[in-house]
Scaffold this active site. Structure first.
Site, mmCIF file in Angstrom:
data_model
loop_
_atom_site.group_PDB
_atom_site.id
_atom_site.type_symbol
_atom_site.label_atom_id
_atom_site.label_comp_id
_atom_site.label_asym_id
_atom_site.label_seq_id
_atom_site.Cartn_x
_atom_site.Cartn_y
_atom_site.Cartn_z
ATOM 1 N N HIS A 32 -52.458 -124.618 -68.739
ATOM 2 C CA HIS A 32 -52.781 -123.454 -69.576
ATOM 3 C C HIS A 32 -53.280 -123.904 -70.942
ATOM 4 C CE1 HIS A 32 -50.449 -120.675 -66.887
ATOM 5 N NE2 HIS A 32 -49.880 -121.828 -66.581
ATOM 6 N N HIS A 263 -56.299 -118.585 -69.895
ATOM 7 C CA HIS A 263 -54.864 -118.658 -69.668
ATOM 8 C C HIS A 263 -54.425 -119.745 -68.693
ATOM 9 C CE1 HIS A 263 -50.744 -117.256 -69.463
ATOM 10 N NE2 HIS A 263 -50.861 -117.623 -68.213
ATOM 11 N N GLU A 412 -25.150 -109.529 -69.245
ATOM 12 C CA GLU A 412 -24.805 -110.717 -68.438
ATOM 13 C C GLU A 412 -25.885 -111.797 -68.513
ATOM 14 O OE1 GLU A 412 -24.795 -107.601 -67.237
ATOM 15 O OE2 GLU A 412 -22.677 -107.151 -66.857
ATOM 16 N N HIS A 474 -19.524 -103.125 -56.078
ATOM 17 C CA HIS A 474 -18.819 -104.128 -56.871
ATOM 18 C C HIS A 474 -18.246 -105.266 -56.018
ATOM 19 C CE1 HIS A 474 -19.384 -101.308 -60.013
ATOM 20 N NE2 HIS A 474 -18.530 -101.865 -60.846
HETATM 21 C C1 TPP Z 1 -40.188 -114.746 -65.427
HETATM 22 C C2 TPP Z 1 -41.631 -115.133 -65.286
HETATM 23 N N1 TPP Z 1 -42.483 -114.288 -64.670
HETATM 24 C C3 TPP Z 1 -43.774 -114.628 -64.478
HETATM 25 C C4 TPP Z 1 -44.236 -115.828 -64.916
HETATM 26 C C5 TPP Z 1 -45.675 -116.243 -64.633
HETATM 27 N N2 TPP Z 1 -46.420 -116.220 -65.906
HETATM 28 C C6 TPP Z 1 -46.690 -117.322 -66.603
HETATM 29 S S1 TPP Z 1 -47.418 -116.994 -68.061
HETATM 30 C C7 TPP Z 1 -47.409 -115.329 -67.758
HETATM 31 C C8 TPP Z 1 -47.881 -114.327 -68.752
HETATM 32 C C9 TPP Z 1 -48.688 -114.893 -69.816
HETATM 33 O O1 TPP Z 1 -48.801 -113.998 -70.878
HETATM 34 P P1 TPP Z 1 -48.175 -114.372 -72.262
HETATM 35 O O2 TPP Z 1 -46.736 -114.552 -72.129
HETATM 36 O O3 TPP Z 1 -48.642 -113.358 -73.240
HETATM 37 O O4 TPP Z 1 -48.804 -115.782 -72.598
HETATM 38 P P2 TPP Z 1 -50.301 -116.092 -73.037
HETATM 39 O O5 TPP Z 1 -51.210 -115.263 -72.208
HETATM 40 O O6 TPP Z 1 -50.374 -115.729 -74.454
HETATM 41 O O7 TPP Z 1 -50.439 -117.542 -72.778
HETATM 42 C C10 TPP Z 1 -46.849 -115.066 -66.522
HETATM 43 C C11 TPP Z 1 -46.728 -113.710 -65.957
HETATM 44 C C12 TPP Z 1 -43.323 -116.678 -65.563
HETATM 45 N N3 TPP Z 1 -43.680 -117.880 -66.014
HETATM 46 N N4 TPP Z 1 -42.048 -116.293 -65.761
#
Ligand code: TPP
Length: 672
Positions: A32, A263, A412, A474
């Site tokens: 990325h 990205h 939690e 539960h």
């Molecule tokens: C819990 C979780 N869900 C999904 C992902 C897959 N994932 C990686 S980055 C991302 C979203 C990226 O958006 P952002 O957090 O705004 O980062 P940016 O685009 O600014 O790099 C996702 C959905 C992950 N790493 N963790």
């Protein structure tokens, strides 16, 4: 290009991060580049002007902690650590981004030598973990004073981090506890994978933090002086701080910046070329012009003096205080623990108390907490049910960080993540409770704790249908199996008070793995009558009652069902069927025993039956595919617990019947 380090400006230093991120992602053909390029200015300001750390001593206890919550932006962290001069983070490591055995995994993996404070990647975990680090810092500050412990925890978080539910738990807890040493830099780039964040979110994030009691600011995330001024202000706030830094994702990539195209994939050779041109970056891939590298290295040396001053203060401490500080920092237990456990076992063996294992756990904590002053207990609003509080513990609160009992509230997931942060911070041993069924809400953090190999202790009570009237919502049935499926996690299910003491000891001694203690709500009889110095539970499974003569049947059981197995044994023995009972407090520790030992436990009798008030999954390891099992096949029900055990057929009689059924099926073969 600039001639010497003194002439290097902020922009050139930030571009070094951008260039390395582009190059490493191109070479790995995955990764990325967008966020590292967009947040390079934030990282440069933080690392070169504020962060207190020493690359020569990555484990200096009083360093500031930095958590890259958006783990996908790992190249931002790796390039910074390389540029700052962490010895383990060489240019070869950067070239080996995402390759086997490197310090530069796809997402950052806890690796103190290389300057990586925690594993991140599952969004939201980093910021929630950082809350625990900030709690540990305040606690140790209150215990050992400003001279020894006085540092910040910085987080770089993305839109995704703040969309995740766990961030809500984390920020409300941090706001409530007024963790003023916690500073979140929010990479406010309005982009996630699917496109602009407006596709899925309309939250005013700054107001959200404001509502949770945080100090908030907004800045242009590409203006180094504005970022620096905001960090200055954040450091003097009496609340945790968020700085929303408006940035452009992929900053510098002329055709892709500001879009999700930067990205999750390499920019491509043409775009990288164009970005180099636009940024004025003339160096070849992976090359950093020496004035720029020198400027970074000089920044890396900034806190050397602070560290030697700290070392001097440590040396000047009172001898006993210093020893205690160093012991806790090393993560070593005090010698008093073994004595405390031994005397508990003596009392339990003499009294054979008929109590719930959650109650036994409370008694154990009553001895452990005074002997081990680094424990920090708590519960997710179930203190009276989890029995996690011992009488000597005061509340940990904004008014008293020296307290050792955390009211996590009904949070939690946030609790489990904060416990990870405390363990990573070091100097404390976190434990806390909720119902076993809600371990699902903690699971992502438990998994990370297991992956990182850190000492975190989860007290999960109400561990089966034995909780009774609260009913199937539960009553855990699949939870033991699903927790046992997590590698490097100890899952303990003690059978009585003595086993509870032994399992607590094992959990505390397990320095490089998290533990779960699954405990009953209902009373169980005291089973162990004699005291040995040996911790029987350390074997994972051990013979609790031998057969009279050569065993025909082995009954395996855990927790509350061990006493059922013992009752069944009495019936079978009375009927002339030599039967032994093996208590199985931990599958994981059993697997670590020698092959010989495992054979003696598993293979001593032709008939094997397991009993656990949960699903069968996992028990085939003990009883084999053709072995017997008495337990649950589906969800429980709401009723008094004794009628549930009858209803679901988890009784001594059912165990006897199962053993007889298998014995009968073997008889013709034996005769033939
Ligand atoms: C819990 C979780 N869900 C999904 C992902 C897959 N994932 C990686 S980055 C991302 C979203 C990226 O958006 P952002 O957090 O705004 O980062 P940016 O685009 O600014 O790099 C996702 C959905 C992950 N790493 N963790």
């Amino acid at each position: 290009m600039t001639e010497n380090a003194a002439q290097v400006d902020h922009r050139a230093m930030a571009n070094a991060i951008r260039a390395l991120a582009m190059d490493a992602v191109e070479a790995a053909k995955s990764g990325h580049p967008g966020m590292p390029m967009g947040a390079a200015d934030i990282a440069t300001v933080l690392f070169t002007r504020f962060l207190k750390f020493d690359p020569k001593a990555p484990d200096w206890p009083d360093r500031d902690r930095f958590v890259l919550s958006a783990g996908h932006a790992s190249m931002l962290l790796y390039s910074s650590l390389y540029l700052l001069g962490y010895e383990a983070m060489t240019i070869e490591e950067i070239k080996n981004f995402r390759q086997l055995g490197s310090h530069t995994a796809g997402h950052p993996e806890f690796d103190l030598k290389a300057g990586i404070e925690t594993t991140t990647g599952p969004l939201g975990q980093g910021i929630a973990t950082a809350v625990g680090m900030a709690m540990a810092e305040r606690h140790l500050n209150a215990t050992f004073g400003d001279e020894m412990v006085d540092h910040f925890t910085y987080v770089l978080a993305s839109d995704g981090d703040l969309m995740e539910g766990v961030s809500h738990e984390a920020i409300s807890l941090a706001g409530h506890l007024k963790l003023d040493r916690l500073i979140v830099l929010y990479d406010d780039n309005h982009i996630s994978i699917d496109g602009p964040t407006s596709l899925s979110d309309s939250t005013d994030t700054v107001e959200r933090f404001d509502a949770a009691g945080w100090h908030t600011q907004r800045v242009d995330g590409h203006d180094p002086d504005a970022i620096a001024a905001a960090i200055e202000a954040a450091r003097t706030s009496d609340r945790p701080s968020i700085i929303a830094c408006r940035t452009i994702i992929g900053y510098g990539a002329p055709n892709k910046q500001g879009t999700s195209a930067t990205h999750g994939a390499p920019l491509g050779a043409d775009e990288v070329q164009a970005a180099r041109l636009g940024l004025g970056w003339e160096a070849a891939p992976f090359e950093i012009p020496s004035p720029i590298r020198d400027a970074w290295r000089i920044a890396g040396l900034r806190s050397g003096k602070a560290r030697s001053a700290w070392e001097k203060r440590l040396a000047a401490l009172d001898h006993d205080v210093r020893n205690e500080f160093e012991r806790r920092t090393r993560g070593e237990l005090p010698v008093d623990l073994a004595t405390a456990i031994r005397s508990l076992k003596e009392t339990f063996a003499a009294d054979r108390p008929e109590i719930a294992t959650r109650k036994a756990s409370e008694l154990v904590l009553g001895a452990v907490n005074p002997a081990v002053p680094e424990t920090i207990g708590g519960s997710a609003d179930l203190t009276g049910s989890n029995n996690t509080r011992s009488p000597d513990l005061k509340d940990f609160s904004a008014e008293d960080y020296a307290g050792r009992y955390v009211h996590y509230g009904v949070r939690e997931h946030g609790m489990a993540a904060a416990m990870n942060g405390m363990a990573l911070h070091g100097g404390v041993i976190p434990y806390s409770g909720t119902f076993l069924v809600f371990s699902d809400y903690c699971r992502p953090s438990i998994r990370l704790a297991a992956l990182m190999g850190i000492r975190v202790i989860h007290v999960f009570t109400h561990d089966s249908i034995g909780l009774g009237e609260d009913g199937p919502t539960h009553q855990p049935v699949e939870h033991l199996a699903s927790l046992r499926a997590i590698p490097n996690l100890n899952v303990f299910r003690p059978a009585d008070a003595t086993e509870t003491a032994e399992c607590w000891q094992l959990a505390l001694e397990a320095r490089s793995r998290p533990s779960v203690l699954a405990l009953t709500r209902q009373n169980v009889p005291g089973l162990r009558t004699s005291v040995t110095d040996e911790n029987c539970c350390a074997r994972g499974a051990y013979e609790l009652a031998a057969a009279t003569g050569q065993a025909k049947v082995t009954l395996f059981a855990s927790g509350s069902e061990v006493s059922l197995a013992l009752e069944a044994r009495v019936i079978l023995e009375r009927d002339g069927i030599p039967t032994r009972v093996v208590s199985v407090p931990s599958f994981e520790l059993f697997e670590e025993q020698s092959a010989d030992y495992r054979r003696t436990i598993l293979d001593d009798a032709p008939v094997r039956v397991a009993v656990e008030a949960a699903i069968r999954q996992g028990w085939d390891r003990f009883v084999g595919r053709d072995g017997g099992f008495v337990g649950m096949n589906g969800f429980g029900a709401s009723a008094p617990y004794k009628s549930l055990y009858e209803h679901f057929g988890i009784t001594a009689e059912a165990v006897v019947a199962e053993a007889r059924r298998i014995l009968d099926s073997l008889a013709p073969a034996e005769e033939a």
